[in-house]
Design a protein around this motif. Structure first.
Motif, PDB file in Angstrom:
ATOM      1  N   ALA A  34       0.832  -1.205   0.000  1.00 36.14           N
ATOM      2  CA  ALA A  34       0.000   0.000   0.000  1.00 36.14           C
ATOM      3  C   ALA A  34       0.864   1.251   0.000  1.00 36.14           C
ATOM      4  O   ALA A  34       0.576   2.231  -0.702  1.00 36.14           O
ATOM      5  N   ASP A  35       1.933   1.241   0.762  1.00 32.52           N
ATOM      6  CA  ASP A  35       2.837   2.388   0.825  1.00 32.52           C
ATOM      7  C   ASP A  35       3.479   2.659  -0.530  1.00 32.52           C
ATOM      8  O   ASP A  35       3.692   3.819  -0.905  1.00 32.52           O
ATOM      9  N   ARG A  36       3.756   1.610  -1.280  1.00 34.72           N
ATOM     10  CA  ARG A  36       4.416   1.765  -2.571  1.00 34.72           C
ATOM     11  C   ARG A  36       3.426   1.970  -3.715  1.00 34.72           C
ATOM     12  O   ARG A  36       3.846   2.033  -4.872  1.00 34.72           O
ATOM     13  N   GLY A  37       2.102   2.043  -3.407  1.00 32.19           N
ATOM     14  CA  GLY A  37       1.142   2.438  -4.439  1.00 32.19           C
ATOM     15  C   GLY A  37       0.101   1.423  -4.828  1.00 32.19           C
ATOM     16  O   GLY A  37      -0.660   1.658  -5.782  1.00 32.19           O
ATOM     17  N   ALA A  38       0.015   0.288  -4.144  1.00 30.67           N
ATOM     18  CA  ALA A  38      -1.006  -0.702  -4.484  1.00 30.67           C
ATOM     19  C   ALA A  38      -2.397  -0.109  -4.292  1.00 30.67           C
ATOM     20  O   ALA A  38      -2.639   0.653  -3.361  1.00 30.67           O
ATOM     21  N   THR A  39      -3.322  -0.460  -5.168  1.00 36.20           N
ATOM     22  CA  THR A  39      -4.676   0.082  -5.095  1.00 36.20           C
ATOM     23  C   THR A  39      -5.510  -0.695  -4.095  1.00 36.20           C
ATOM     24  O   THR A  39      -5.158  -1.817  -3.702  1.00 36.20           O
ATOM     25  N   ASP A  40      -6.657  -0.076  -3.746  1.00 40.32           N
ATOM     26  CA  ASP A  40      -7.556  -0.757  -2.816  1.00 40.32           C
ATOM     27  C   ASP A  40      -8.000  -2.095  -3.369  1.00 40.32           C
ATOM     28  O   ASP A  40      -8.059  -3.098  -2.659  1.00 40.32           O
ATOM     29  N   GLY A  41      -8.319  -2.125  -4.624  1.00 38.15           N
ATOM     30  CA  GLY A  41      -8.806  -3.369  -5.213  1.00 38.15           C
ATOM     31  C   GLY A  41      -7.757  -4.456  -5.184  1.00 38.15           C
ATOM     32  O   GLY A  41      -8.060  -5.618  -4.902  1.00 38.15           O
ATOM     33  N   GLU A  42      -6.523  -4.089  -5.480  1.00 38.42           N
ATOM     34  CA  GLU A  42      -5.443  -5.067  -5.447  1.00 38.42           C
ATOM     35  C   GLU A  42      -5.235  -5.599  -4.037  1.00 38.42           C
ATOM     36  O   GLU A  42      -5.034  -6.803  -3.829  1.00 38.42           O
ATOM     37  N   LEU A  43      -5.294  -4.721  -3.070  1.00 34.32           N
ATOM     38  CA  LEU A  43      -5.105  -5.144  -1.687  1.00 34.32           C
ATOM     39  C   LEU A  43      -6.231  -6.045  -1.221  1.00 34.32           C
ATOM     40  O   LEU A  43      -6.009  -7.044  -0.531  1.00 34.32           O
ATOM     41  N   ILE A  44      -7.468  -5.688  -1.602  1.00 30.02           N
ATOM     42  CA  ILE A  44      -8.611  -6.525  -1.220  1.00 30.02           C
ATOM     43  C   ILE A  44      -8.480  -7.907  -1.844  1.00 30.02           C
ATOM     44  O   ILE A  44      -8.727  -8.934  -1.209  1.00 30.02           O
TER      45      ILE A  44
END
Length: 721
Positions: A124-134
């Motif tokens: 997340a800190d390096r730019g991952a999107t909410d959808g990718e994280l979910i």
């Protein structure tokens, strides 16, 4: 949010909870303007050191790894819990984010949940999107791939610290640990086995050098005492950074009745207050938090729990056995080829030891004798946690192993290096049995280990060490055993014999006289210990000028041993040999029995040759005493062949500076001087004088005698010239 059990819910209602040392856990919002969690940008350390002491070499390598343009680097800092691995990572983190211009990312890997939460926070800190994280959280895509995709494409160079990775399997299982051209990875772990870290540079982190360890205490408590005081406390704490930090913090924050470093040292030695481990852990209340990694009493239990989970429960038993001994190098032969108690079969010892080594709970010591070394604070911590109902069995096993390793009848002369290495462990075991209030049989077994050690050290010619070891053993064992216990009496005899050899004749005489009285009262007039006390009292008496009293005591020993054991028994022959020596003392010149004693010399030599052989040291000793007696009776011509033969024999058996060799050389020098062979007499006397001064010191009575003898022969030579 600085708690071990902090938890937050994401927008889906899921709760992500960290454990271990992850003080701030993942906090993810669906809001588009969210820039990333703060947790991974701050090191999760309980208490940063005031200054990082020592560690110059390792910090040099790590700083080079975060220089501009450097990437694809993976380092594993491994070592015993409490050695400061996290402190080194923290110092590098500060350097990387301050001077090297890198993004710093810090993840706790003490368990899989904490690792996963922290690594996704990195994504997340390096730019991952909410959808990718979910998707990663829900298992719809590989979480590790997502993290490393964004690390690889980071527009800023980074340093990733993966802290407390003591269970390497959780990193390997999902391939969390990789390298990237855009950054450097630092792992801290107790796991030392290289096969867990393919492609990594392994950097061992050990305890601090003494000077730097003392500075840690001075950093934290500068007003508590001198540098020398700090060094003493640091050495007592085994120079372990965790223990030093706790001790320094404790001393610095006392209010009502502040202690000095000297006060702290006395309490560490058990003079007052809580036991040492409890005392050290009191420092955790000062900024250390409640995490078990900040407690010496608990930090290593994490490693043992991990080994239990791997099906290696026997490692706990082996570590408890090691806790019966000292932190000094322990010869591995002590653990080989035998059962180590009902909970550790012989064939499981290897796997148990490998588990301890892999988790940095002990280490191999490179030396001529293969040894283990386990930190003293760790051993004390383990020892205090052993259930009371297991202590007796462990101590008995430890004593059995030591007795098997220590020679029952050690040779004279050069000492077996294994025996030297066992010395601290023998004393440590006796101390454990006393503190644990073990039963009489177990304490006696431990004391008998010391007795065997003391005999071996005495026969090697190291009388100063003999005195220290035997005196300490008596001090400890009498806390649990009666003063007239047989082992106690034998240890006290060894104290008296060491005092005699060190030239402290008055002290030796007083102790042996007291022992003789006790043995007569408790064991009877003809007991082996009573007759032995007669012999041992005779030696200092003779050197104090009471040769006639000495002869009476030896005659009593000869008669008693002949009556009880027989004329040819080795112990009887020893007493007869002592009697022959007494005939050579000047005070016996007018004694009516002197001629009779000397006349019995050839018979004694024949008996010794028959029992032991012509070249046996015992036979040579009888011949030496006969030569001494003959020379003092004016029969130097007859004495010379015996003295020369003894010198040759002793030099084959012992070193040139061994006490018996020097005694033989002294006798030879006397005989040569009486025969007018001044040049050779002086040559022999010079060797004796030099070696006596070197080995016994300038004030020893025998050193004075050697110097006087040398001066006498030089004067005679000058007169003849």
């Amino acid at each position: 949010m600085n708690g071990r059990n902090d938890a937050r819910a994401d927008g889906m209602g899921r709760v992500y909870q960290a454990s271990g040392d992850q003080h701030i856990v993942e906090h993810h919002h669906h809001a588009r303007d969210w820039s990333g969690p703060d947790s991974v940008r701050r090191p999760a350390v309980g208490r940063a050191p005031v200054a990082l002491r020592d560690r110059v070499e390792v910090m040099g390598r790590l700083r080079a790894a975060v220089e501009p343009g450097v990437g694809n680097r993976l380092y594993v800092l491994h070592g015993l819990g409490g050695c400061g691995k996290t402190a080194i990572a923290h110092a590098l983190f500060r350097h990387a984010t301050g001077e090297a211009g890198r993004v710093g990312l810090w993840v706790n890997a003490s368990d899989s949940a904490s690792l996963r939460a922290g690594m996704l926070a990195v994504a997340a800190d390096r730019g991952a999107t909410d959808g990718e994280l979910i998707g990663a959280r829900g298992g719809l895509r590989p979480a590790a791939d997502l993290v490393w995709k964004y690390l690889d494409h980071s527009d800023e160079p980074w340093l990733l610290v993966v802290d407390n990775a003591d269970d390497a399997t959780i990193l390997r299982d999902d391939a969390w640990l990789r390298t990237s051209p855009t950054g450097t990875v630092i792992v801290t772990s107790r796991q030392a086995a290289a096969y867990w870290w393919p492609g990594a540079d392994l950097l061992h982190v050990g305890v601090l050098p003494l000077d730097d360890a003392a500075l840690v205490l001075r950093d934290l408590a500068p007003d508590a005492g001198t540098v020398e005081d700090a060094a003493e406390v640091a050495d007592r704490l085994g120079r372990l950074p965790l223990a030093l930090t706790l001790a320094g913090g404790f001393l610095a924050h006392q209010v009502i009745d502040p202690w000095t470093l000297a006060d702290y040292r006395r309490r560490l030695d058990g003079e007052a207050g809580p036991d040492p481990i409890e005392l050290i852990d009191q420092g955790a209340a000062v900024g250390g938090g409640g995490d078990s990694r900040h407690l010496t009493s608990r930090t290593w239990q994490l490693s043992l729990d991990a080994l239990d989970a791997q099906g290696l429960a026997e490692t706990s038993h082996l570590l408890r056995l090691l806790a019966c001994w000292a932190s000094d190098p322990l010869p591995l032969m002590l653990l080989s080829g035998t059962e180590l108690g009902p909970d550790l079969a012989g064939f499981r010892v290897e796997s148990a030891l490998r588990g301890l080594l892999d988790h940095s709970l002990t280490e191999l010591v490179p030396s001529g004798v293969r040894c283990l070394r386990t930190h003293g604070v760790l051993l004390d911590s383990v020892a205090r946690s052993i259930p009371a109902d297991q202590r007796e069995s462990l101590a008995a096993t430890a004593a059995r192993l030591l007795l098997a390793a220590l020679p029952e009848v050690p040779d004279r002369g050069a000492q077996d290096p294994h025996v030297n290495l066992l010395a601290p462990h023998v004393i440590a075991l006796l101390r454990r049995t006393v503190v644990w209030e073990a039963g009489q049989a177990t304490v006696e077994a431990a004391a008998n280990c010391v007795l065997r050690l003391v005999i071996a050290v005495h026969r090697s010619g190291d009388y100063a060490s003999t005195l220290i070891l035997a005196s300490k053993a008596v001090e400890l064992a009498t806390q649990r055993l009666a003063a007239d216990n047989l082992t106690i009496l034998r240890l006290r005899q060894r104290v008296g014999r060491a005092l005699f050899r060190l030239g402290r004749f008055e002290e030796s005489e007083a102790l042996h006289r007291n022992l003789l009285e006790e043995c007569e009262r408790a064991l009877g007039p003809d007991s082996p210990e009573t007759l032995e006390s007669c012999l041992r009292l005779a030696s200092p008496l003779a050197n104090l000028g009471y040769a006639q009293d000495s002869v009476s005591l030896i005659q009593r020993a000869v008669a008693g041993r002949t009556r009880v054991l027989g004329r040819m028994h080795p112990l009887t022959l020893i007493a007869r040999k002592y009697l022959l020596e007494m005939a050579g003392f000047p005070e016996m010149a007018a004694a009516p029995e002197r001629g009779e004693i000397i006349a019995a010399g050839p018979s004694l030599i024949v008996d010794c040759r028959r029992e032991f052989g012509e070249s046996h040291p015992f036979t040579l000793g009888a011949e030496l005493n006969y030569a001494f007696a003959l020379s003092q009776a004016g029969q130097s011509d007859e004495a010379l062949p015996y003295a020369r033969r003894v010198i040759v024999g002793y030099e084959q058996h012992y070193s040139s500076d061994y006490p018996l060799t020097l005694s033989a050389r002294t006798t030879l020098s006397r005989i040569l001087g009486e025969l007018g062979q001044h040049e050779e007499a002086i040559s022999q006397a010079e060797v004796v004088a030099e070696e006596r001064a070197r080995t016994l010191g300038p004030t020893h009575p025998w050193t004075h005698i050697a110097a006087e003898l040398l001066e006498r022969y030089r004067s005679r030579q000058n007169k003849d010239e």
